[in-house]
Structures are given as C-alpha cells and as structure tokens.
Design an enzyme around this catalytic site. Sequence first.
Site, PDB file in Angstrom:
ATOM      1  N   ASN A   1      15.158  36.486 -38.910  1.00  0.00           N
ATOM      2  CA  ASN A   1      14.235  37.171 -39.818  1.00  0.00           C
ATOM      3  C   ASN A   1      12.887  36.493 -39.682  1.00  0.00           C
ATOM      4  OD1 ASN A   1      12.795  38.251 -41.912  1.00  0.00           O
ATOM      5  ND2 ASN A   1      14.061  37.380 -43.550  1.00  0.00           N
TER       6      ASN A   1
ATOM      7  N   LYS B   1      10.115  37.298 -40.971  1.00  0.00           N
ATOM      8  CA  LYS B   1       9.264  37.402 -42.174  1.00  0.00           C
ATOM      9  C   LYS B   1       7.847  37.822 -41.757  1.00  0.00           C
ATOM     10  CE  LYS B   1      12.381  34.241 -44.428  1.00  0.00           C
ATOM     11  NZ  LYS B   1      12.629  33.251 -45.464  1.00  0.00           N
TER      12      LYS B   1
ATOM     13  N   HIS C   1      16.274  41.430 -49.271  1.00  0.00           N
ATOM     14  CA  HIS C   1      16.036  39.987 -49.106  1.00  0.00           C
ATOM     15  C   HIS C   1      15.513  39.407 -50.425  1.00  0.00           C
ATOM     16  CE1 HIS C   1      14.299  36.210 -47.752  1.00  0.00           C
ATOM     17  NE2 HIS C   1      15.146  36.293 -46.752  1.00  0.00           N
TER      18      HIS C   1
ATOM     19  N   GLU D   1      13.179  37.497 -51.067  1.00  0.00           N
ATOM     20  CA  GLU D   1      11.712  37.537 -51.208  1.00  0.00           C
ATOM     21  C   GLU D   1      11.248  38.920 -51.655  1.00  0.00           C
ATOM     22  OE1 GLU D   1      11.017  35.957 -47.314  1.00  0.00           O
ATOM     23  OE2 GLU D   1      11.781  34.021 -48.007  1.00  0.00           O
TER      24      GLU D   1
ATOM     25  N   GLU E   1      22.569  34.408 -49.000  1.00  0.00           N
ATOM     26  CA  GLU E   1      21.438  33.489 -48.866  1.00  0.00           C
ATOM     27  C   GLU E   1      21.141  32.856 -50.225  1.00  0.00           C
ATOM     28  OE1 GLU E   1      18.888  34.542 -45.215  1.00  0.00           O
ATOM     29  OE2 GLU E   1      18.093  35.650 -46.897  1.00  0.00           O
TER      30      GLU E   1
ATOM     31  N   GLY F   1      14.050  28.165 -46.764  1.00  0.00           N
ATOM     32  CA  GLY F   1      12.767  27.533 -46.460  1.00  0.00           C
ATOM     33  C   GLY F   1      12.583  26.159 -47.088  1.00  0.00           C
TER      34      GLY F   1
ATOM     35  N   SER G   1      17.961  27.729 -44.369  1.00  0.00           N
ATOM     36  CA  SER G   1      17.763  26.499 -43.601  1.00  0.00           C
ATOM     37  C   SER G   1      18.821  26.281 -42.508  1.00  0.00           C
ATOM     38  CB  SER G   1      17.684  25.283 -44.532  1.00  0.00           C
ATOM     39  OG  SER G   1      16.605  25.428 -45.437  1.00  0.00           O
TER      40      SER G   1
HETATM   41  P1  13P Z   1      15.017  29.781 -43.603  1.00  0.00           P
HETATM   42  O1  13P Z   1      15.968  29.786 -42.424  1.00  0.00           O
HETATM   43  O2  13P Z   1      13.594  29.551 -43.203  1.00  0.00           O
HETATM   44  O3  13P Z   1      15.489  28.919 -44.706  1.00  0.00           O
HETATM   45  O4  13P Z   1      15.022  31.293 -44.185  1.00  0.00           O
HETATM   46  C1  13P Z   1      16.220  31.907 -44.437  1.00  0.00           C
HETATM   47  C2  13P Z   1      15.975  33.331 -44.718  1.00  0.00           C
HETATM   48  O5  13P Z   1      15.387  33.694 -45.717  1.00  0.00           O
HETATM   49  C3  13P Z   1      16.440  34.314 -43.717  1.00  0.00           C
HETATM   50  O6  13P Z   1      16.380  35.608 -44.223  1.00  0.00           O
END
Ligand code: 13P
Length: 254
Positions: free
Chosen positions: A9, A11, A95, A97, A167, A173, A213
Amino acid sequence: MRKIIIAGNWKMFKTSFEAVELVNELKRTLSDVSEVDVVVCPPFTALAEVQDVLLETNIGVGAQNMYWEDSGAFTGEVSAPMIKAIGVQYVIIGHSERRQFFGETDATINKKIKAALKHQLTPIVCIGEVLAEREGGKTFDVIKTQLDGSLVNLTAAEIENIVLAYEPVWAIGTGKTASPAQAQEVHKFIREWLTKKFDAAIANKVRIQYGGSVKPENTAELMGQPDIDGALVGGASLKSDSFTAIVKNCLQVI
Ligand code: 13P
C-alpha cells in the site's frame, strides 16, 4: 492451502514517474516468484502506467480506494468500473486512514465492498483496533463490530472473493509491530467469526493479511503463523529492496 498474498500500500507516495521506476525494479527482482501473490497499490495518478508496466507479469495491481456508485455527480471520486477498465484487479477498502481522516464507516465500507465485487475487483478489506481499544481490552469487540458491519449481507460466494487485512492501528507506521502471537490471536478470532457466519470450508479459503510495520526481518515469523496468510505493507513497500525481501522471506515458510 491458502496462497500467501503480499500487497504494497503505497499510500500518498510516488509520482507516476517514481512509480514506474519502482515497478520496473520489482518486475526484475520478483519475476521468478510464483509461490506468493504479489500486488502493488499505487496512487490513482500512477495506476494506469503501473498497470501497463506490469501487464503479463506475476505482479498484480490494486487501487487504494473507490466510490460505490458506478458514475454520477460525485466530484473527486473514482468508481469501480473506472478502475476495472484500466485492468486493475484489487482495491483496498476501509483502510484505517480512510476511517480516521475521511469519515469512512462500516456502512460505507460495506457499500464499497459490494460495488467492488459487482465489478469483479477483489477488495482488500481492512479492520483493526486503535491503541486505546487494545489497552482497554476491547480488541475482539471492535473486530467483531467491524466484521459484522462491513461484511453484512455478503453471500458465501462473495466472501470467498475478498481478502481481509488485520491492521492494528497502533502498529501502522510506528515501527511497533504486533508480535506474531498477538496477530495470530486476532487472525484466529477472525477465522472463527467466518466459520460461525458461513462455515469452516469457507473460512479456510479466505486469506487474512496482517498489516502494521511489516519489514523483511519480521516477515517469516509472522507468515509462519497458522492464520496469517499475507501482509499489507506500507513504508517497506516503497523501496524495491525491502519489498522484494519481504516477498522472498515468505518462501522460508511455504
Ligand atoms: P506500515 O507498514 O507503514 O506500518 O503501514 C501499514 C499499512 O497501513 C498498510 O496498509
């Protein structure tokens, strides 16, 4: 056996030029991997170019979001038929976010899942608790509510065509990965929910990714858990060496 699926992903990172550069590298480094399904999810502006580069390769392409109507006066939105027309196969839905910053709810996520399936896109549906919920001992309640709400009214045939992604928001992150045992415990809970809602045969078919992560160093141990069937990777999917290493480290547990 469920085939491991690793999705990147990206983003809101990478211009179309940078995206093409990255997938050209991945095409080279991952061309020999057929044991794992590999998917990249670039921003909309790079989707068509990335799809062109990856045409007839073993790497799939996904969008990061979509709207549930096919067309209409919805300024700024992109629909499933538009994504499908590019040749893309996957779409990330719900997601954290999007839930956190763009007001998505289990109800809107359910509409998006339905629309994606109607257009033969494979939704990668995200669920997960925030830190306060985990610390308050509410993880399973939150996961159950998200599953009940976002997957409501899906048929058995439909559920077989989705990928779920657990997740934990506190692991996204932050560099703070859920331990393999913590992740496995929730994945097992999700599979049990699927068994209750449908049956064991169906529950055994649905792939459940872990996200938060994920990096090359923790991939094999996470993928070695019985109910973890892949990863949704953020930061580490933005560089070809780390994303390639994540995919290749899955081969250790196959
Ligand atoms: P990270 O791998 O940067 O923690 O992000 C995970 C994520 O949100 C994947 O959709």
